[in-house]
Enzyme design. Structure first.
Site, PDB file in Angstrom:
ATOM      1  N   ARG A   1      -8.222 -10.511  -2.971  1.00 12.26           N
ATOM      2  CA  ARG A   1      -7.689 -10.006  -1.709  1.00 12.26           C
ATOM      3  C   ARG A   1      -6.636 -10.978  -1.203  1.00 12.26           C
ATOM      4  O   ARG A   1      -6.811 -12.193  -1.249  1.00 12.26           O
ATOM      5  CB  ARG A   1      -8.804  -9.842  -0.655  1.00 12.26           C
TER       6      ARG A   1
ATOM      7  N   HIS B   1      -1.158  -4.498  -6.874  1.00 17.53           N
ATOM      8  CA  HIS B   1      -2.579  -4.244  -6.616  1.00 17.53           C
ATOM      9  C   HIS B   1      -3.162  -3.276  -7.658  1.00 17.53           C
ATOM     10  O   HIS B   1      -3.699  -2.213  -7.327  1.00 17.53           O
ATOM     11  CB  HIS B   1      -2.774  -3.687  -5.199  1.00 17.53           C
TER      12      HIS B   1
ATOM     13  N   GLU C   1       0.700  -5.498   2.352  1.00 15.91           N
ATOM     14  CA  GLU C   1       0.944  -4.615   1.209  1.00 15.91           C
ATOM     15  C   GLU C   1       1.574  -3.303   1.659  1.00 15.91           C
ATOM     16  O   GLU C   1       1.017  -2.632   2.520  1.00 15.91           O
ATOM     17  CB  GLU C   1      -0.375  -4.349   0.469  1.00 15.91           C
TER      18      GLU C   1
END
Length: 345
Positions: free
Chosen positions: A255, A303, A284
């Site tokens: 994360r 991601h 993000e």
């Protein structure tokens, strides 16, 4: 029993529906498709990492007893508008898209899918470590530009091997423990810092447990695998990053919030960090003018660590199994708010 399969473009509604039909006898299933990952997730109505709107979910779950989802926002407002709801099964490693306090107040059991992407994320983390240590993305990009970079073979530019390298893992859960097994097969020495894992288990796995501040100075490579909580936010801040040996490689596939991004550009440009590999970010997607744009020895991906087809199928199967247990009157295996179960026992 009316069930809503609120899927998206990864854990698709048809995967959820197929898994549910293998668990339930003649269920009434309706579907909803949320826009993730075509559109990034984000905060919705007070919950994190959600996709779609509260209004979409309220309309979809009207009259439903159960919802299975990966990304739908289950907020205080949604629970207030869905009095028939009794179970929300979240197809991810943690129900961050659910307001657990509101669910508990409404008497709704919330379950999740631990380990659904552990194999995928572990494989990806090792791939990112290798990509950063051996400069694979740089050499690929240069050759695609028509440049044969023979100087990458020069001693000053050459990468380093995993064999004989000391790698530190921050977090040793389902993903970190798999990463350790692979790294040890490469011949790396593995250290780990995780206050929630028994030290005897680590030693039995051939991994040396250490407090974080003692581990970091000993590692040529550090890979992050901890959960993001208020306590772990910016776990690697400027002070702890300064403990890394010069030229160390840092990898984050867990994360973005675990890592303080502010010191990173200068650490890369100065060579204090030998390489940085990121699959997750503090924001993000990264905004225009992102501070790391143009930084040297940087590997980035959007991601993707958990993005395998097996993960999507496994996630659907785990939540469908939870619905099957609920339908049979059994205790669910992965409750996020077990106090609801105790109050109804």
């Amino acid at each position: 029993m009316r069930v809503v399969a609120a899927g998206d473009n990864f854990v698709r509604p048809d995967l959820l529906e197929s898994a549910l039909r293998s668990e339930l006898a003649a269920p009434e299933i309706s579907t909803l498709t949320l826009p993730w990952p075509v559109e990034p997730f984000g905060p919705v109505g007070g919950v994190e990492e959600a996709s779609g709107t509260e209004d979409q979910v309220i309309e979809a779950v009207a009259g439903a007893e159960v919802c299975v989802t990966q990304m739908a926002p289950f907020t205080e407002r949604v629970f207030a508008a869905a009095p028939s709801l009794r179970l929300v099964a979240v197809a991810r490693g943690g129900p961050v898209n659910v307001d657990l306090a509101a669910a508990t107040e409404a008497g709704v059991t919330v379950t999740y899918a631990p380990g659904r992407n552990a194999a995928a994320a572990a494989e990806y983390a090792v791939g990112m470590i290798l990509a950063a240590m051996r400069r694979i993305p740089d050499s690929d990009a240069e050759l695609k530009r028509g440049r044969w970079r023979g100087d990458f073979y020069a001693y000053s530019e050459a990468g380093v091997e995993l064999e004989g390298t000391t790698v530190g893992l921050v977090g040793y859960g389902a993903i970190g423990s798999r990463v350790a097994r692979v790294l040890r097969a490469f011949g790396a020495r593995v250290l780990a810092s995780d206050p929630h894992t028994d030290e005897e288990k680590l030693r039995a796995d051939g991994v040396e447990p250490l407090p974080l501040e003692e581990m970091l100075p000993r590692c040529s490579v550090v890979s992050l695998h901890a959960r993001l909580t208020p306590e772990t936010r910016h776990l690697l801040d400027a002070d702890r990053l300064a403990l890394l040996p010069e030229g160390a490689v840092l990898v984050n596939t867990a994360r973005g919030g675990l890592l303080d991004h502010r010191p990173l550009p200068e650490l890369l440009r100065s060579g204090r960090l030998g390489a940085l590999a990121l699959d997750v970010y503090d924001e993000e997607p990264p905004p225009p003018g992102w501070s790391l744009h143009g930084a040297p020895n940087l590997v980035t991906t959007p991601h993707l660590a958990g993005a395998t087809r097996q993960t999507a199928h496994r996630a659907a199967e785990i939540v469908a199994a939870e619905v099957g247990r609920y339908a049979r009157g059994e205790r669910v295996a992965h409750p996020a708010n077990p106090e609801v179960l105790e109050s109804t026992a």
